[in-house]
Design an enzyme around this catalytic site. Structure first.
Site, PDB file in Angstrom:
ATOM      1  N   HIS A 147      -9.847  51.966  18.606  1.00 15.57           N
ATOM      2  CA  HIS A 147      -8.572  52.697  18.533  1.00 15.57           C
ATOM      3  C   HIS A 147      -7.928  52.492  17.168  1.00 15.57           C
ATOM      4  CE1 HIS A 147      -5.700  49.263  18.901  1.00 15.57           C
ATOM      5  NE2 HIS A 147      -6.672  48.696  19.592  1.00 15.57           N
ATOM      6  N   ASP A 159      -6.394  44.280  14.905  1.00 11.36           N
ATOM      7  CA  ASP A 159      -6.188  45.068  16.127  1.00 11.36           C
ATOM      8  C   ASP A 159      -5.671  46.462  15.767  1.00 11.36           C
ATOM      9  OD1 ASP A 159      -5.869  45.855  18.738  1.00 11.36           O
ATOM     10  OD2 ASP A 159      -3.945  44.839  18.987  1.00 11.36           O
ATOM     11  N   GLU A 191      -3.912  53.419  22.224  1.00  9.58           N
ATOM     12  CA  GLU A 191      -4.444  52.322  23.044  1.00  9.58           C
ATOM     13  C   GLU A 191      -3.363  51.297  23.334  1.00  9.58           C
ATOM     14  OE1 GLU A 191      -6.234  48.329  23.793  1.00  9.58           O
ATOM     15  OE2 GLU A 191      -4.915  48.989  22.177  1.00  9.58           O
ATOM     16  N   GLU A 217     -12.687  45.740  19.646  1.00  8.71           N
ATOM     17  CA  GLU A 217     -11.274  45.416  19.844  1.00  8.71           C
ATOM     18  C   GLU A 217     -10.861  44.216  19.005  1.00  8.71           C
ATOM     19  OE1 GLU A 217      -8.360  45.681  20.508  1.00  8.71           O
ATOM     20  OE2 GLU A 217      -8.131  47.297  21.920  1.00  8.71           O
ATOM     21  N   HIS A 292      -0.571  40.966  16.818  1.00  5.97           N
ATOM     22  CA  HIS A 292       0.575  41.857  17.037  1.00  5.97           C
ATOM     23  C   HIS A 292       1.786  41.503  16.168  1.00  5.97           C
ATOM     24  CE1 HIS A 292      -0.580  43.737  21.200  1.00  5.97           C
ATOM     25  NE2 HIS A 292      -1.429  44.017  20.234  1.00  5.97           N
TER      26      HIS A 292
END
Length: 843
Positions: A147, A159, A191, A217, A292
């Site tokens: 993604h 990510d 995603e 991923e 993140h």
């Protein structure tokens, strides 16, 4: 002369192996060297020469562009990244290879219901699909996916920028080399917003015949890419075949299945497509604390990480494409693990059957040996031995429990950034507790010297019984929950079983040497008698030579017996201790701690991770009880105790969060257009959140406050470029028919009604169903959302639109929040939408 040299050599060896500690150190050192050498091989990554066909430098350049800015689905930068990827894939189509088709999928729209059938989700996909038609028309296609969207608070280098760069590199390779079977590439969007991109692909016609997939991923940041999940043993073998740099863990399968790792990937969508497609989930998992966050950028990555993913992913895809079997879904669940420097593979049902066989056969074999050697059975059933072992295990359990309770009470998040410290503390805790409790229990039981000589063998058998009980529990769990991660229990149990067999061999050997021992005692008596007699003789007389000769023979026999005994101790140690220690250490360091240590702040705090780690450590060291019991002196224990106190005090006082392993505080701003006020909500991780927010002027000036789960305060209003009303709602009525049009400049909007209403269509797509809520995601920022409803009574509704683009200046409150964070804290999104703008309507 030869016998004399042999006797001298045996005495030197016996002197060298004169204590259990020396024997233990010798055995442990040999295996530690072998382990470190093998670990060095495992830690290697492929060099640039292995990736010449994949154009590594171009892939790195792709990664730099993709991760230059945060690019969530609901941002302008996301569209720039998408255009870049689409242009690169169009270049492949421009090579005039007839087997390449690039699809800009802006037509797939999906709708689905929530589990309670009360919430409807509508999503407009914009995936980029590439199909490479294979040479064989009889084989089902293979899917490769990653993604390209990131979270709103991170740059998405790991990510999933590296996954996308890898997919693009593999696409370029097959643009020059036609695959044997169809290869479909899905570079999907959204995603991070509930896996919607993968769900859109699942409804596309290209997904219909896919038999296997490889999903790339990033569940961490950097490091090496690990095979986290696999659907069956056949596709697992595609990962390992020809792979000189594998990294895999069956624990990943079970952690995701049991919810230990709460985040999910596209894997769960692809696996459920149609007839349960088989697949591999290859993901980064290390450094989860900067996952993140804004530190998930290219500056915090090493090229070796991208090389490893490119190598392992391309190898797996190649093997799947070259597989002669058309349908790859009809195989059993996988089982794989690392042992002796090699990955071993078998099917989960076979592993479970082997466990049952071991659970039945091994105790029968040991019981038969006890019948053959009744003297050993007599030793095993002595109450003082049993009490010594049981009391010791109870003491260790209490000591471990108190250590965990104090640690989680005073400094509960210390494992977040100090896994090495906690692991060392837990190993030392169990080592000291085992040595102290075994010694104290033996002293209290007043064991004789004869008892002490046999307690080593007895404790080995008791440890085997303990492992058998744990093994039986693991077998039940493996069958009931379909787990493969209990393999370390099976292997450790087999080690203790093998060691018990070795004790039987030794007992048999000892019986054969009873005569030698008895002769030694007789000669001792003779020596004593002769020495007394010779005291009346003159120096140099012939009578004086006989005692010296007998003394030499006796000492030689003693050295021989001592050497044999201590060599057996080394053998016991090698079979019983190092492998369980290394096996448990490996699963802790490679999987459990990296995957779990930095997730404690993701939800309500739980001490389960601490308990799991210290339990695994206890099991890894319990086999050393028979050795450390006699090997460690009181002085050694005192030194280790002082070291333990030092580590424990440090663990209680050290800051659990650092710049490299920061505290992640989730942020969301709620803007109420009706009341014209806004509130920022930050997750409350006591006492850290309040300390951090005390540095934020908005929190101080607005008298912000906290409850058990959240802190909240008023902050800067959103900036919509001079527009006072960023969201406009237009309603048209005709009897019971109602058309709602929402203009918001956002790709995400929700509508929640106070009762269920009948939906006829959304954006022209027929629905026909009763729902109380709808979640809508669309491709364009500026196209209105249109809802066609049927209502028969007065209805209240709340419209909420979400905003994620922190670089458009829309959310200054988030920028202020981040500016006032210390270096050991990072801001992350609480959910989809850093900013949520809501307005209520009555219909």
């Amino acid at each position: 002369m030869t016998n004399s040299r042999r006797h001298i050599f045996e005495r030197i060896c016996a002197k060298a192996f004169q204590s259990s500690l020396t024997c233990s150190i010798f055995g442990f050192t040999v295996l530690l060297i072998l382990y470190l050498l093998d670990w060095k091989r495992i830690a290697q990554v492929p060099g640039p020469n292995l990736l010449k066909d994949l154009e590594f430098q171009r892939a790195w350049n792709d990664l730099e562009y993709i991760s230059s800015l945060p690019h969530p689905y609901n941002s302008k930068q996301n569209e720039h990244v998408r255009s870049y990827i689409l242009k690169s894939m169009r270049e492949l189509e421009a090579t005039n290879q007839s087997y390449i088709t690039v699809i800009d999928d802006t037509l797939t729209n999906i709708t689905f219901e929530s589990t309670d059938n009360d919430t409807l989700t509508y999503f407009e996909g914009d995936n980029i699909l590439v199909k490479f038609e294979g040479k064989s028309k009889d084989l089902f296609p293979i899917l490769l996916s990653a993604h390209f969207d990131s979270v709103s608070t991170g740059y998405g280098a790991t990510d999933d920028g590296m996954g996308v760069a890898t997919v693009m590199a593999i696409a370029r390779y097959y643009a020059k080399n036609q695959p044997n079977r169809d290869l479909i590439i899905n570079i999907n969007n959204a995603e991070e917003d509930y896996l919607f991109g993968a769900k859109a692909f699942a409804s596309h016609k290209l997904s219909k015949n896919v038999t296997a997939f490889v999903n790339l991923e990033g569940a961490g940041s950097g490091g090496k890419a690990m095979l986290f999940r696999s659907s069956n043993g056949h596709v697992s073998s595609a990962y390992f075949k020809g792979n000189h740099y594998p990294l895999a863990s069956i624990l990943g399968n079970d952690f995701f299945k049991r919810g230990v790792i709460r985040s999910q990937t596209d894997y769960i969508v692809y696996e459920k497509m149609h007839n349960h497609t088989a697949g591999l989930d290859i993901a980064f998992y290390e450094n989860r604390d900067i996952y993140h966050t804004r530190k998930d950028d290219i500056n915090h990555l090493m090229p070796s990480s991208l090389r490893h993913m490119m190598y392992t992913a391309s190898n797996a895809v190649k093997n799947l494409l070259n597989d002669s079997k058309s349908d790859l879904t009809k195989f059993r669940k996988p089982m794989f693990f690392l042992a002796f420097g090699k990955y071993w593979q078998l099917n989960l049902p076979i592993y479970q059957v082997l466990n049952i066989i071991f659970a039945v056969i091994c105790p029968i074999v040991l019981l038969l040996t006890l019948i053959r050697f009744p003297s050993l059975y007599e030793q095993l059933k002595k109450p003082r031995y049993t009490v010594c072992f049981v009391v010791s295990c109870i003491f260790v359990s209490i000591f471990d429990t108190l250590t965990v309770l104090l640690l989680t009470w005073i400094n509960p998040y210390v494992i977040n950034s100090h896994t090495g410290l906690i692991l060392a503390l837990f190993y030392l805790t169990n080592l000291i507790a085992l040595a102290f409790s075994f010694r104290a229990a033996a002293t209290h039981s007043k064991l004789s010297s004869e008892d002490l000589s046999s307690i080593e063998i007895v404790f080995i058998w008791y440890a085997q019984i303990l492992w058998y009980l744990v093994f039986i529990v693991s077998v039940i769990l493996s069958i009931y929950f379909q787990l493969g991660s209990t393999y370390w229990v099976t292997l450790s149990y087999l080690c203790t079983f093998t060691c018990c067999i070795m004790t039987i061999i030794r007992i048999n050997y000892f019986v054969d040497n009873v005569v030698t021992t008895q002769t030694t005692h007789e000669e001792d008596a003779l020596i004593g008698s002769s020495i007394n007699t010779s005291s009346h003789q003159h120096y140099g007389s012939t009578l004086n030579s006989t005692p010296h000769r007998r003394n030499s023979i006796a000492l030689s026999n003693r050295a021989h017996v001592k050497l044999i005994d201590n060599i057996w101790t080394v053998i016991y140690f090698i079979f019983n201790v190092p492998f369980p220690v290394f096996l448990c250490y490996d699963i802790l360091v490679e999987t459990i701690l990296p995957a779990g240590s930095q997730t404690l702040t993701d939800s309500v705090f739980s001490s389960k991770l601490y308990k799991l780690v210290i339990f695994v450590v206890f099991l890894s060291l319990v086999n050393s009880g028979p050795f450390i019991f006699r090997a460690l002196s009181k002085k050694s224990l005192a030194v280790l105790t002082m070291l333990w106190i030092t580590l424990f005090v440090q663990a209680l006082s050290v800051n659990p969060f650092t710049e490299s392993a920061p505290l992640k505080l989730s942020f969301v701003q709620m803007y109420d257009m009706d009341r014209m006020n806004n509130t920022v909500y930050v997750k409350n991780i006591s006492p850290f959140t309040q300390d951090v927010l005390s540095l934020n002027p908005h929190f101080l000036f607005s008298n912000g406050s906290c409850n058990t789960s959240l802190c909240y305060y008023e902050s800067t209003d959103p900036d919509f470029g001079g527009l006072k009303t960023p969201m406009s709602i237009h309603i048209e009525r005709e009897k019971h028919q109602l058309d709602i049009s929402i203009n918001s400049g956002s790709k995400w909007c929700y509508v929640d009604f106070n009762t269920s209403v009948f939906f006829e269509a959304i954006n022209g797509n027929s629905i026909s169903g009763m729902y109380s809520s709808v979640r809508m995601g669309q491709r364009s920022f500026y196209a209105p959302y249109t809802l066609n409803l049927t209502i028969t009574e007065v209805v209240k509704a709340e419209v909420t639109c979400l905003y994620d683009d922190i670089h458009e200046g829309i959310i200054p409150a988030y920028n202020t929040f981040v500016e006032h964070l210390p270096s050991w804290v990072a801001g992350v999104k609480a959910s989809t939408g850093l900013l949520k703008v809501k307005s209520s309507i009555v219909i």
